[in-house]
Write a protein that holds these residues in place. Structure first.
Motif, PDB file in Angstrom:
ATOM      1  N   UNK A  61       0.821  -1.207   0.000  1.00 34.35           N
ATOM      2  CA  UNK A  61       0.000   0.000   0.000  1.00 34.35           C
ATOM      3  C   UNK A  61       0.857   1.260   0.000  1.00 34.35           C
ATOM      4  N   UNK A  62       0.661   2.103  -1.002  1.00 39.18           N
ATOM      5  CA  UNK A  62       1.368   3.388  -1.045  1.00 39.18           C
ATOM      6  C   UNK A  62       0.871   4.315   0.058  1.00 39.18           C
ATOM      7  N   UNK A  63      -0.449   4.285   0.322  1.00 37.78           N
ATOM      8  CA  UNK A  63      -1.000   5.114   1.396  1.00 37.78           C
ATOM      9  C   UNK A  63      -0.393   4.734   2.740  1.00 37.78           C
ATOM     10  N   UNK A  64      -0.269   3.427   2.981  1.00 38.73           N
ATOM     11  CA  UNK A  64       0.304   2.978   4.247  1.00 38.73           C
ATOM     12  C   UNK A  64       1.753   3.427   4.380  1.00 38.73           C
ATOM     13  N   UNK A  65       2.504   3.386   3.288  1.00 37.28           N
ATOM     14  CA  UNK A  65       3.905   3.818   3.344  1.00 37.28           C
ATOM     15  C   UNK A  65       4.010   5.302   3.665  1.00 37.28           C
ATOM     16  N   UNK A  66       3.052   6.097   3.148  1.00 34.66           N
ATOM     17  CA  UNK A  66       3.097   7.534   3.417  1.00 34.66           C
ATOM     18  C   UNK A  66       2.571   7.862   4.816  1.00 34.66           C
ATOM     19  N   UNK A  67       1.590   7.072   5.295  1.00 32.23           N
ATOM     20  CA  UNK A  67       1.085   7.280   6.642  1.00 32.23           C
ATOM     21  C   UNK A  67       2.126   6.915   7.687  1.00 32.23           C
ATOM     22  N   UNK A  68       2.881   5.872   7.388  1.00 30.38           N
ATOM     23  CA  UNK A  68       3.849   5.366   8.346  1.00 30.38           C
ATOM     24  C   UNK A  68       5.128   5.043   7.580  1.00 30.38           C
ATOM     25  N   UNK A 120       5.459  -0.323  13.861  1.00 31.95           N
ATOM     26  CA  UNK A 120       6.249  -1.135  12.941  1.00 31.95           C
ATOM     27  C   UNK A 120       7.647  -1.281  13.509  1.00 31.95           C
ATOM     28  N   UNK A 121       8.232  -2.434  13.260  1.00 31.67           N
ATOM     29  CA  UNK A 121       9.550  -2.729  13.797  1.00 31.67           C
ATOM     30  C   UNK A 121      10.335  -3.540  12.774  1.00 31.67           C
ATOM     31  N   UNK A 122      11.619  -3.218  12.644  1.00 33.95           N
ATOM     32  CA  UNK A 122      12.511  -4.038  11.844  1.00 33.95           C
ATOM     33  C   UNK A 122      13.454  -4.766  12.789  1.00 33.95           C
ATOM     34  N   UNK A 123      13.519  -6.064  12.621  1.00 36.99           N
ATOM     35  CA  UNK A 123      14.419  -6.881  13.442  1.00 36.99           C
ATOM     36  C   UNK A 123      15.202  -7.813  12.534  1.00 36.99           C
TER      37      UNK A 123
END
Length: 351
Positions: free
Chosen positions: A240-247, A307-310
């Motif tokens: 989702x492009x919207x999700x990437x811009x929201x978060x 969101x988390x990157x591990x």
């Protein structure tokens, strides 16, 4: 509550046709706050003006509260009786307030009630109730020139509510306001949505507006809706492009950072899962060393989202069980990269 089907709007200027809307399909459910976001020229303002028939579409249909407005008689310049009646159930809030400077605050709110023929006593009582509702009970006798921008917009909202609408349309209502005032106006719109059961459709070019108040959203580009859905569904969709811009995921650290070899996961959590200690539980349960590359938590649409990157040691096959455990906890888990493997750098899918 609001539905458009294959909506088009074509303007003719100096013999040249310009398409402002190109087959827009929109569905806003009853009782939700729905945001349409896009850059200038995307068609947002044309869309909202077609919803209340201030602009008559070139083709397609608009249905509000079960009434197909495009089937009612009237034009952009003169509405028929049925269309006027339907419009009274739709409130409109404008970017630049559109208040009459020669009228007091109360008289501005009374204006639509005068048009409907309500008697003077009834108008005054209704206007007083609405001004209290929007937090301006003490400003009834003031003039627009004596008000701040936020107060003027509250008057505009009160006026939009004078006809007891079921739908409230907001045309960039906060774009002329400072951030603090914007927050207060958005909080007011959410309160009205909840207390009055209003369905709110707002257009904006500000992603923070979508993030703070909307239940659902659509992204417009070049007269088309290119993506739409509830914020929950959008945030759960890694494409989702919207999700990437929201978060923005770029805020969570470099997926290539960390140890030389390992599997980088992107974990999305919402609602109740955001309070669970899933990382520590995973480490204890499977005795695995976890490298946290980045994390962020925000409130979006009234829900806590994170969101988390591990990075886990070893390749994807070595981590099938830990990944499955995380997904069993109700988390969205995406494999971003597998360091040292033959990985597609665009999709993060191991070849």
């Amino acid at each position: 509550m609001i539905t458009t089907k294959d909506l088009t709007k074509v303007y003719t200027s100096r013999g040249r046709q310009v398409s402002a809307l190109r087959g827009v399909d929109l569905h806003v459910r009853e009782g939700e706050v729905y945001g349409v976001v896009g850059t200038s020229g995307a068609g947002k303002s044309t869309l909202i003006r077609c919803v209340n028939m201030l602009e008559r579409p070139t083709s397609g249909t608009v249905t509000v509260d079960g009434v197909e407005l495009t089937a009612l008689r009237g034009s952009e310049h003169r509405a028929g009786r049925e269309l006027r009646e339907a419009r009274r159930r739709i409130g409109m809030v404008f970017q630049h307030f559109n208040l009459l400077s020669s009228r007091t605050v109360q008289e501005n709110v009374e204006l639509p009630l005068e048009i409907t023929g309500l008697d003077r006593t009834g108008r005054r009582r209704k206007a007083a109730e609405l001004l209290e509702l929007v937090g301006l009970g003490g400003k009834a006798r003031a003039y627009p020139g004596q008000l701040s921008g936020g107060q003027k917009q509250r008057v505009g909202i009160a006026r939009a509510l004078a006809g007891d609408p079921k739908v409230l349309l907001s045309d960039e209502a906060t774009s002329a306001l400072d951030p603090e005032t914007t927050r207060s106006i958005l909080e007011l719109l959410r309160t009205l949505n909840q207390e009055l059961g209003l369905t709110v459709l707002l257009i904006t070019h500000e992603m923070d507006v979508i993030k703070s108040v909307c239940d659902s959203a659509a992204l417009m580009r070049d007269g088309r809706i290119v993506e739409a859905g509830t914020l929950t569904d959008l945030l759960a969709d890694d494409s989702s492009q919207l999700a990437r811009e929201l978060f923005p995921l770029g805020d969570l650290g470099d997926p290539g950072a960390g140890r030389p070899d390992g599997t980088v996961l992107e974990i999305t959590f919402q609602g109740d899962t955001s309070t669970q200690p899933f990382i520590s539980q995973l480490a204890r349960t499977y005795q695995v060393d976890i490298n946290i590359l980045g994390a962020a938590v925000e409130t979006i649409g009234g829900r806590q989202v994170g969101r988390m990157r591990v990075q886990l040691p070893g390749g994807h096959q070595d981590n099938v069980v830990p990944i499955g455990y995380l997904r069993e906890q109700g988390l969205q888990v995406d494999v971003v990269t597998e360091t040292g493997a033959n990985t597609d750098s665009t999709t993060g899918v191991v070849a």
